[in-house]
Design a protein around this motif. Sequence first.
Motif, PDB file in Angstrom:
ATOM      1  N   ILE A  10       0.917  -1.354   0.090  1.00 52.56           N
ATOM      2  CA  ILE A  10      -0.065  -0.005   0.305  1.00 52.56           C
ATOM      3  C   ILE A  10       0.784   0.856  -0.002  1.00 52.56           C
ATOM      4  N   PHE A  11       1.376   1.268   1.043  1.00 52.76           N
ATOM      5  CA  PHE A  11       2.785   3.154   0.659  1.00 52.76           C
ATOM      6  C   PHE A  11       3.269   2.439  -0.299  1.00 52.76           C
ATOM      7  N   THR A  12       4.506   1.137  -0.970  1.00 52.99           N
ATOM      8  CA  THR A  12       4.612   1.919  -2.469  1.00 52.99           C
ATOM      9  C   THR A  12       4.049   2.654  -3.577  1.00 52.99           C
ATOM     10  N   ALA A  13       2.510   1.404  -3.287  1.00 49.49           N
ATOM     11  CA  ALA A  13       1.298   1.883  -4.289  1.00 49.49           C
ATOM     12  C   ALA A  13       1.156   3.724  -4.186  1.00 49.49           C
ATOM     13  N   ASN A  14       1.369   4.403  -2.727  1.00 45.44           N
ATOM     14  CA  ASN A  14       0.986   5.649  -2.750  1.00 45.44           C
ATOM     15  C   ASN A  14       2.256   6.763  -3.242  1.00 45.44           C
ATOM     16  N   GLN A  15       3.568   5.702  -3.411  1.00 40.18           N
ATOM     17  CA  GLN A  15       4.594   6.642  -3.945  1.00 40.18           C
ATOM     18  C   GLN A  15       4.145   6.806  -5.685  1.00 40.18           C
ATOM     19  N   GLN A  16       3.666   5.993  -6.159  1.00 38.27           N
ATOM     20  CA  GLN A  16       2.988   5.782  -7.545  1.00 38.27           C
ATOM     21  C   GLN A  16       2.158   7.545  -7.912  1.00 38.27           C
ATOM     22  N   LYS A  17       2.586   7.660  -9.253  1.00 36.67           N
ATOM     23  CA  LYS A  17       2.112   8.869 -10.230  1.00 36.67           C
ATOM     24  C   LYS A  17       0.829   8.142  -9.980  1.00 36.67           C
ATOM     25  N   ALA A  18      -0.368   8.503 -10.030  1.00 34.51           N
ATOM     26  CA  ALA A  18      -1.448   7.657 -10.708  1.00 34.51           C
ATOM     27  C   ALA A  18      -2.046   8.080 -12.372  1.00 34.51           C
ATOM     28  N   PRO A  19      -2.314   6.887 -12.715  1.00 29.40           N
ATOM     29  CA  PRO A  19      -2.673   6.426 -14.012  1.00 29.40           C
ATOM     30  C   PRO A  19      -3.953   7.810 -14.093  1.00 29.40           C
ATOM     31  N   LEU A  20      -4.447   8.490 -16.060  1.00 30.17           N
ATOM     32  CA  LEU A  20      -5.640   9.111 -16.044  1.00 30.17           C
ATOM     33  C   LEU A  20      -6.533   7.579 -16.426  1.00 30.17           C
ATOM     34  N   TRP A  21      -7.793   7.832 -15.465  1.00 29.01           N
ATOM     35  CA  TRP A  21      -8.787   6.771 -16.190  1.00 29.01           C
ATOM     36  C   TRP A  21      -9.816   8.208 -16.436  1.00 29.01           C
ATOM     37  N   LEU A  22     -10.526   7.792 -17.968  1.00 31.24           N
ATOM     38  CA  LEU A  22     -11.622   8.635 -18.159  1.00 31.24           C
ATOM     39  C   LEU A  22     -12.535   7.505 -17.972  1.00 31.24           C
ATOM     40  N   ARG A  23     -14.736   8.681 -17.980  1.00 36.26           N
ATOM     41  CA  ARG A  23     -15.275   7.544 -17.706  1.00 36.26           C
ATOM     42  C   ARG A  23     -16.366   8.019 -18.962  1.00 36.26           C
ATOM     43  N   VAL A  24     -16.583   7.374 -19.468  1.00 38.23           N
ATOM     44  CA  VAL A  24     -16.959   7.746 -21.537  1.00 38.23           C
ATOM     45  C   VAL A  24     -18.726   7.942 -20.921  1.00 38.23           C
ATOM     46  N   ASN A  25     -18.938   9.194 -20.889  1.00 37.35           N
ATOM     47  CA  ASN A  25     -20.310   9.699 -21.579  1.00 37.35           C
ATOM     48  C   ASN A  25     -21.202   8.368 -22.095  1.00 37.35           C
ATOM     49  N   GLN A  26     -21.977   8.149 -21.749  1.00 29.22           N
ATOM     50  CA  GLN A  26     -22.440   6.937 -22.455  1.00 29.22           C
ATOM     51  C   GLN A  26     -23.662   7.648 -23.433  1.00 29.22           C
ATOM     52  N   GLN A  27     -24.220   9.002 -22.588  1.00 28.00           N
ATOM     53  CA  GLN A  27     -25.676   9.422 -23.811  1.00 28.00           C
ATOM     54  C   GLN A  27     -24.397  10.156 -24.296  1.00 28.00           C
ATOM     55  N   GLN A  28     -23.378  10.288 -25.035  1.00 25.82           N
ATOM     56  CA  GLN A  28     -22.990  11.188 -25.858  1.00 25.82           C
ATOM     57  C   GLN A  28     -22.481   9.789 -27.140  1.00 25.82           C
ATOM     58  N   ILE A  29     -21.775   9.109 -26.923  1.00 32.43           N
ATOM     59  CA  ILE A  29     -20.736   7.975 -27.411  1.00 32.43           C
ATOM     60  C   ILE A  29     -20.390   7.129 -26.810  1.00 32.43           C
ATOM     61  N   SER A  30     -21.113   6.278 -27.177  1.00 35.31           N
ATOM     62  CA  SER A  30     -20.173   4.805 -26.550  1.00 35.31           C
ATOM     63  C   SER A  30     -18.937   4.981 -26.256  1.00 35.31           C
ATOM     64  N   PRO A  31     -18.062   3.507 -25.666  1.00 34.55           N
ATOM     65  CA  PRO A  31     -16.881   3.539 -25.309  1.00 34.55           C
ATOM     66  C   PRO A  31     -16.389   3.095 -26.074  1.00 34.55           C
ATOM     67  N   ASP A  32     -16.709   1.965 -27.353  1.00 33.44           N
ATOM     68  CA  ASP A  32     -15.849   1.979 -28.199  1.00 33.44           C
ATOM     69  C   ASP A  32     -15.938   2.526 -29.295  1.00 33.44           C
ATOM     70  N   ALA A  33     -17.100   3.288 -29.667  1.00 32.36           N
ATOM     71  CA  ALA A  33     -16.549   4.574 -30.441  1.00 32.36           C
ATOM     72  C   ALA A  33     -15.514   5.555 -30.200  1.00 32.36           C
ATOM     73  N   TYR A  34     -15.241   5.570 -28.672  1.00 30.15           N
ATOM     74  CA  TYR A  34     -14.849   6.660 -27.661  1.00 30.15           C
ATOM     75  C   TYR A  34     -13.175   6.027 -28.447  1.00 30.15           C
ATOM     76  N   LEU A  35     -12.711   4.773 -27.754  1.00 29.97           N
ATOM     77  CA  LEU A  35     -11.839   4.073 -28.176  1.00 29.97           C
ATOM     78  C   LEU A  35     -11.719   3.952 -29.020  1.00 29.97           C
ATOM     79  N   LYS A  36     -12.161   3.898 -30.411  1.00 29.65           N
ATOM     80  CA  LYS A  36     -11.917   4.580 -31.772  1.00 29.65           C
ATOM     81  C   LYS A  36     -10.975   6.038 -31.926  1.00 29.65           C
TER      82      LYS A  36
END
Length: 430
Positions: free
Chosen positions: A163-189
Amino acid sequence: MSAQLRALAAEICYQVIDQGKSLSEALPKGQQKLPFAPDKALLQEICFGVMRQLPQLETVCQQLMDKPLIKQLRPLQFLIYVGIYQLKFLRIPDHAAISETVEAARLLKGQNLTKLINAVLRNVQRKPELFDFCQASSAVQFNHPGWLINELQQAYPEQWQTIFTANQQKAPLWLRVNQQQISPDAYLKALDEAGIAASQPFAYLPVAIKLEQACDITTLPGYAEGWFSVQDAAAQHAAFFLAPQASERVLDACSAPGGKTCHLLELAPALQLTALDRDATRLQRVTENLERLKLSARVVAADVLDTASWWQGELFDRILLDVPCSATGVIRRHPDIRWLRKKTDIAPLTVLQQQILQCAWQLLKPGGTLLYATCSVLPAENSEQLQQFLAQQSDASLLSLPELGVNSWQILPGEQDMDGFFYALLHKAA
Ligand SMILES: C[S@@+](CC[C@H](N)C(=O)[O-])C[C@H]1O[C@@H](n2cnc3c(N)ncnc32)[C@H](O)[C@@H]1O
């Protein structure tokens, strides 16, 4: 400019550690004083780094200085940490790191200390053995306060070091696709066509997309159109677990800044959703996020415990309780939390969490579900809180979490590259 940047970094670290301000408050104010994006990024990198390495930076200084600088000279003590951090952890040429830091001392009214600062930094440059912490306390080895180390050693005898080792790492960038606007697959594309490497690690949660590299989100496809939000994958599980249906009445009792509120509506836009928070300033962000994502909810500034002031008398089908907590699960994203949070904060927080849980339970329809969530890794705020509640509330039982088949889920920081989070889904007997 470079000396100004170092002086700003020192002042910000001083404000956080000595004056108890949060980095999310102090850092943007400093960044506003720098016109160029790379300088803003470097300022963040240095401030985050000093927060992450503070005990080791202090230990090195103890070996090189008779005593630490005090009172009005404290910002200059932090400037020395800023200088050491650059020398050890950043790819800035040593001569530039030293000369800009010494120059920054003048900006902080430390003309008399330039020789001392120069000597300390040159010693750090010459003596790598100063960074051997094998014999140091665990607080220094792991760069966390002793109380938190003790708590996590007890709670996770096998995993606390991870846990303490993980706390020292930079966190990745996660996105949440707004499926009311675009499908996750279309956004990945769309990301792929823009040359941005990304993956979709959870088959059951396709809206959660992880970018290989951090970037300026305003440059991502569909930023202005509201195609996505930035949200850690752990937090994205909240709406998925609560699983709101069609036009149900849903309460998000601690909603600001609105990440989970918006996700609930992206899953079921016709929900009758009440987004409550007692912090009117933070609640403004909920309204802004709803507007950006073209969603709507009843947004109310009120204390959930004061039901007379906001509740309209109709029970809710589902309730999300993302309660105020120690935030010990999100230290990798907010490295200052480990210094701002005190052991004495935990007991009052658990009292408030239990009060919110008891109060919200009265607002839930028989047959309804309530999701209890925290971004904490402390059992006192999570499993023990649930045990206490279930012992008192005979009409409450735990439901198994969708896709996981367990009654509660303690995500530890870094697990599947997520923040630390806790979830439990409660059912009210009909
Ligand atoms: C963990 S944050 C919520 C994050 C939010 N759910 C999201 O996903 O963006 C907890 C929130 O609870 C709010 N809060 C604390 N005590 C409260 C109370 N008694 N009534 C309503 N809101 C409260 C805080 O202002 C804070 O915004």
